[in-house]
Design an enzyme around this catalytic site. Structure first.
Site, mmCIF file in Angstrom:
data_model
loop_
_atom_site.group_PDB
_atom_site.id
_atom_site.type_symbol
_atom_site.label_atom_id
_atom_site.label_comp_id
_atom_site.label_asym_id
_atom_site.label_seq_id
_atom_site.Cartn_x
_atom_site.Cartn_y
_atom_site.Cartn_z
ATOM 1 N N ALA A 147 41.549 49.148 43.596
ATOM 2 C CA ALA A 147 42.811 48.404 43.614
ATOM 3 C C ALA A 147 43.059 47.887 42.207
ATOM 4 C CB ALA A 147 42.749 47.241 44.601
ATOM 5 N N GLU A 148 44.316 47.952 41.771
ATOM 6 C CA GLU A 148 44.600 47.625 40.369
ATOM 7 C C GLU A 148 44.387 46.167 40.020
ATOM 8 O OE1 GLU A 148 48.762 48.404 42.252
ATOM 9 O OE2 GLU A 148 46.697 49.070 42.529
#
Length: 221
Positions: free
Chosen positions: A45-46
């Site tokens: 996940a960024e």
């Protein structure tokens, strides 16, 4: 199963073992719930997590462990938290094997619009632009129509996310692959015929072999 589960189950079959895969917020995050048990993958996940697991059981949520959309997640053994610079370095450096993103529109060229609707407040573009430009493979997971309007269109009238063709679109009606020749219908959802898909699509679809009878039913195993 409902439409979102059908999409997530089908997209899960696109995830290859021993890869680094980003899951977008919303519908794409469900993919982790349907990954075959023998497929070992690190989801990213960024916001700075590598090794996302499925959603936690009710009452087991950790307020310090969320995906980029703020939804609670779990972490698999070997998971790591990293800062945003490292996270986007992985994305922009071409180190992600695949990303799964939601979509507002996909056009006949395979271009994606998914980050804003003009005139409406949005929390920000997030990492969508970087992900479409940087991931080796881009899969769009979205409902085929919204409020009776097709989301697969001849040309996007919403701002494009990036000037790159996505690799695959999975909806509750079909699996569609953007190609040099246009959008190719690869699979149809269980119980859905080709005419229904064509009627719900606002862009031309290529039927392999030129016959509706050649389009197989969507794989979900």
């Amino acid at each position: 199963m409902d439409a979102k589960e059908l999409i997530a189950r089908r997209v899960a079959l696109e995830v290859k073992p021993n890869t680094l895969v980003n899951l977008g917020i919303g519908l794409p995050s469900l993919v982790a719930n349907f990954l075959p048990k023998d497929v070992h993958v690190f989801f990213q996940a960024e916001n700075g997590v590598i090794g996302l697991g499925s959603r936690p059981e009710e009452g087991m949520e950790d307020p310090d462990l969320t995906d980029a959309g703020g939804s609670f997640v779990t972490a698999v053994p070997g998971a790591a938290s990293i800062d945003s610079a490292m996270s986007f370095g992985l994305i922009r450096g071409g180190h992600l094997d695949m990303t799964v993103l939601g979509g507002l529109q996909v056009d006949a060229r395979g271009y994606l619009a998914n980050w804003m609707v003009p005139g409406k407040m949005v929390p920000g573009m997030g990492g969508a632009m970087d992900l479409v430009a940087g991931a080796r493979r881009v899969v769009v997971a979205m409902i085929h129509s919204a409020k009776g309007e097709p989301k697969l269109v001849t040309e996007c009238n919403l701002p494009l996310t990036a000037m790159r063709r996505v690799d695959l679109v999975v909806t509750d009606l079909a699996v569609i692959a953007p190609t040099d020749a246009g959008l190719e219908l690869r699979e149809r959802a269980p119980g859905v015929d080709v005419d229904t898909i064509l009627a719900a699509t606002g862009a031309p679809l290529i039927i392999p072999g030129g016959s509706a009878g050649t389009v197989p039913e969507m794989r979900l195993a």
